[in-house]
Design a protein around this motif. Structure first.
Motif, PDB file in Angstrom:
ATOM      1  N   TYR A  42     -29.447  15.819 -15.549  1.00 18.27           N
ATOM      2  CA  TYR A  42     -30.365  15.239 -14.576  1.00 18.27           C
ATOM      3  C   TYR A  42     -31.549  14.592 -15.293  1.00 18.27           C
ATOM      4  N   ARG A  43     -32.006  15.262 -16.365  1.00 17.72           N
ATOM      5  CA  ARG A  43     -33.197  14.782 -17.058  1.00 17.72           C
ATOM      6  C   ARG A  43     -32.873  13.738 -18.118  1.00 17.72           C
ATOM      7  N   GLN A  44     -31.602  13.640 -18.433  1.00 20.92           N
ATOM      8  CA  GLN A  44     -31.138  12.726 -19.469  1.00 20.92           C
ATOM      9  C   GLN A  44     -31.633  11.284 -19.243  1.00 20.92           C
ATOM     10  N   SER A  45     -32.161  10.659 -20.319  1.00 22.33           N
ATOM     11  CA  SER A  45     -32.559   9.250 -20.201  1.00 22.33           C
ATOM     12  C   SER A  45     -31.317   8.379 -20.181  1.00 22.33           C
ATOM     13  N   ILE A  46     -31.313   7.398 -19.277  1.00 20.63           N
ATOM     14  CA  ILE A  46     -30.109   6.576 -19.106  1.00 20.63           C
ATOM     15  C   ILE A  46     -29.869   5.724 -20.351  1.00 20.63           C
ATOM     16  N   THR A  47     -30.936   5.133 -20.874  1.00 26.24           N
ATOM     17  CA  THR A  47     -30.733   4.232 -22.018  1.00 26.24           C
ATOM     18  C   THR A  47     -30.232   5.005 -23.236  1.00 26.24           C
ATOM     19  N   ALA A  48     -30.765   6.229 -23.428  1.00 21.69           N
ATOM     20  CA  ALA A  48     -30.288   7.041 -24.546  1.00 21.69           C
ATOM     21  C   ALA A  48     -28.818   7.368 -24.353  1.00 21.69           C
ATOM     22  N   GLY A  49     -28.429   7.696 -23.104  1.00 23.96           N
ATOM     23  CA  GLY A  49     -27.045   8.036 -22.802  1.00 23.96           C
ATOM     24  C   GLY A  49     -26.120   6.849 -23.035  1.00 23.96           C
TER      25      GLY A  49
END
Lengths: 241, 411
Positions: free
Chosen positions: B401-408
């Protein structure tokens, strides 16, 4: 706010996409900050087909991610018409993205365990419980338009060209007013790249959506109305070669 | 929103891992369920088997041994008490009924128990399911599981303590101790009791005495069966079952027959002691099974966190396509909680199956029929595992949920 749209209706018309004073900083391995993107002013007219060119690491992908509201710039703002994407709160931004943006990735990123139809209609499951007959019809029509006949095949068994066609159909499923494509042809062989690139540009033009497409592919860039070079000074629009 | 298509896709991607996770959770749950249900079943079945034995009187010695011999029919050589006590007790106003239990003989591995007509019918509680109860010497009533048929001739042998014959077969040991010239005729069969008496052959106590050359306890050859025994010599018996009239009478009788060369006790007293031991063992086992479940859940949790980490990119793509954070949270959580829930359900079934299997073995060994029922403690235990598993699944869900989209998306 853009007109709220159910997914089977055409999305709101394309608006002006505007980057003002945008700065994006990262830190390198030693913790020293460096500027990834510096866009004093960049405006894309509604419905324009824009190619983004530039060496690797020049910030093409960051620009697309900013336009999709996937992250916020360290300075400046990104706007879609009168919507300030860069300052929308989380849930509203997710919703804006769902209703406005269609994203095409270099590596397709389909869900390999799902079939073609389920992949194309996946965005419908973000907001609704059941996919409606209208949604299935729209997905089927999109897939046909992309030259995909068998909707029951699992994504895992498709060729790379077919996978990117499915990904484009998925990106178009919610009738986006802003299509963002990040190297959409870079993982394809030249023949597939030409077909898929042509379809993408054609469909964007047909739907009146704004297309922002980062690519190294000269043939694909040549199909755009304008090409923007990133990495050598301020962004400005140039007529495509 | 409907995260189910993605949940199904995620589970399909896991395939064998998912099946293994369900199997592991199921095993952990099944062990806990089986231990709990088994222990309770044993308690209930053994208590039920002792139902008709309010007060036991025997020669001084081990109460436990007398209970094992008289109620659970485990062969033991026991000292006898004076047969005249039967008359004394049947005249006692505090006694509603009294019956001798004379054991020590077997036929085809089935214990032959000499008693009275009244006790054979469990003080009037039982009607024979076939035929009738015995009415004269030489007749026998069969327990539900006895392998003889009505009308069969039953030749008793002297049982040897410590020799555990196979039921239904007269082995060489049994044949070598046969009481020559004596035989019973099966005249009836009792309904199933779920106790070791289902394997017993009940005969008049007079016949047991006769077989051992002790007379019949009565003055005449053809006297009516049962007390009073008016013979010159009344042979001894290893145990008496007494049904007191009232609770106060029970205590008075117990006090009275604790002296003068006998011991008297309530079988329930012995069982309570046994259950305490059983309960302690059960508690140790259930603590062990809970620890076992926690270890398995922890291992699965780590596995799922790793899997979720590997799927960072997949979930980031969903977000880039417009999925709200809650959608990704639900996809991760539902997948994991679903696996744990499926494991818990399968575990309940598996635990039930294991309990039935063990109960079958136990019944074959002891004759005690353990009734199986999932009790509240087992369901509570499974509920706890389900709850812990679902809560644990929230952690990787919250991480994505907290994961950054760009990092992912960068992978």
């Amino acid at each position: 706010m853009p007109a709220s749209t159910a997914s089977e209706q055409p999305a709101g018309a394309a608006r002006q996409l505007r980057f003002s004073g945008v700065q994006v900083d990262h830190r390198d391995g030693d913790g020293r900050p460096f500027r990834v993107l510096d866009v004093p002013e960049f405006t894309v007219a509604p419905g324009a087909l824009i190619g983004l060119r530039g060496p690797s690491g020049s910030g093409k992908t960051s620009l697309l991610h900013l336009a999709a509201g996937l992250f916020s710039p360290d300075a400046g703002s990104v706007g879609w018409g009168d919507v300030a994407i860069s300052t929308l709160p989380g849930a509203a931004r997710d919703r804006w993205r769902r209703e406005t943006v269609g994203f095409v990735f270099q590596d397709f990123h389909l869900v390999p365990e799902l079939d073609v139809l389920a992949n194309v209609t996946l965005p419908a499951s973000f907001s609704g419980w059941r996919r409606t007959a209208g949604q299935v019809a729209r997905a089927t029509a999109l897939a046909r338009r992309m030259g995909l006949a068998d909707l029951r095949r699992r994504a895992a068994v498709l060729s790379r060209g077919e996978q990117q066609r499915v990904a484009i159909a998925r990106a178009l499923f919610n009738a986006p007013a802003l299509i963002l494509a990040d190297e959409p042809t870079a993982s394809l062989d030249p023949a597939h790249a030409a077909e898929v690139g042509a379809l993408l540009v054609e469909i964007a033009a047909e739907s009146g959506a704004t297309l922002l497409c980062a690519s190294h592919d000269q043939a694909l860039l040549a199909r755009m109305q304008h090409v923007v070079a990133i990495g050598d000074g301020p962004l400005h629009l140039k007529e495509a070669a | 929103m409907n995260p189910l298509p993605m949940v199904i896709a995620d589970l399909r991607a896991l395939r064998w891992t998912a099946a293994a996770i369900v199997a592991l959770v199921a095993l952990a749950v099944a062990i806990g369920v089986a231990i709990g249900a088994q222990e309770r079943g044993l308690r209930q079945a053994s208590a039920r088997a002792a139902d008709d034995f309010d007060l036991l009187i025997g020669a001084p010695g081990s109460q436990t041994q007398l209970v094992m011999s008289a109620i659970y029919l485990q062969p033991e050589a026991l000292p006898l008490i004076d047969g005249r006590l039967i008359n004394e007790l049947s005249r006692d106003p505090r006694v509603a009924a009294v019956a001798p239990l004379a054991f020590g003989d077997i036929a085809r591995g089935h214990p032959v128990i000499g008693t009275t007509l009244a006790f054979a019918g469990r003080w009037g509680r039982l009607q024979p399911s076939e035929g009738r109860l015995f009415t004269r010497e030489g007749e026998a009533v069969l327990g539900a599981d006895v392998t003889y048929r009505l009308g069969d001739k039953i030749e008793p042998s002297h049982a040897i303590a410590g020799h555990w014959p196979k039921r239904g077969v007269a082995d060489a040991e049994e044949a070598s101790h046969r009481h020559e010239g004596h035989a019973y005729v099966a005249v009836g069969r009792l309904p199933r009791l779920g106790s070791p008496f289902d394997r017993a052959i009940l005969v008049p106590v007079e016949s047991v005495w006769e077989v051992h050359g002790l007379g019949n306890g009565h003055a005449g050859e053809d006297a009516a069966l049962g007390p009073p025994f008016d013979g010159q010599r009344i042979p001894g018996v290893p145990a008496l079952v007494v049904k007191p009239r009232a609770v106060a009478d029970a205590y008075a009788l117990r006090a009275r027959y604790r002296q003068g060369g006998t011991m008297a006790f309530f079988p329930a007293e012995v069982l309570v002691g046994l259950y305490r031991t059983l309960g302690d063992v059960g508690q140790v086992l259930s603590v062990a099974s809970v620890l076992n479940a926690v270890l398995i859940l922890a291992a699965i949790f780590l596995l799922l966190v790793a899997v979720t980490g590997l799927r960072r990119r997949r979930y980031a793509v969903l977000r880039a396509l417009g999925a709200p954070r809650a959608y990704v949270l639900l996809v991760v959580w539902l997948g994991m909680a679903g696996l744990v829930a499926a494991g818990c359900l399968a575990g309940l079934g598996l635990g039930a199956a294991a309990t039935l299997a063990v109960s079958g073995l136990f019944e074959a060994q002891t004759g005690l029929r353990l009734s199986f029922a999932l009790g509240r403690p087992e369901l509570a235990q499974v509920g706890l595992i389900l709850l812990l598993g679902s809560l644990a699944a929230l952690i990787p869900a919250a991480l994505s949920y907290r994961q950054s989209i760009t990092a992912g998306l960068r992978g």
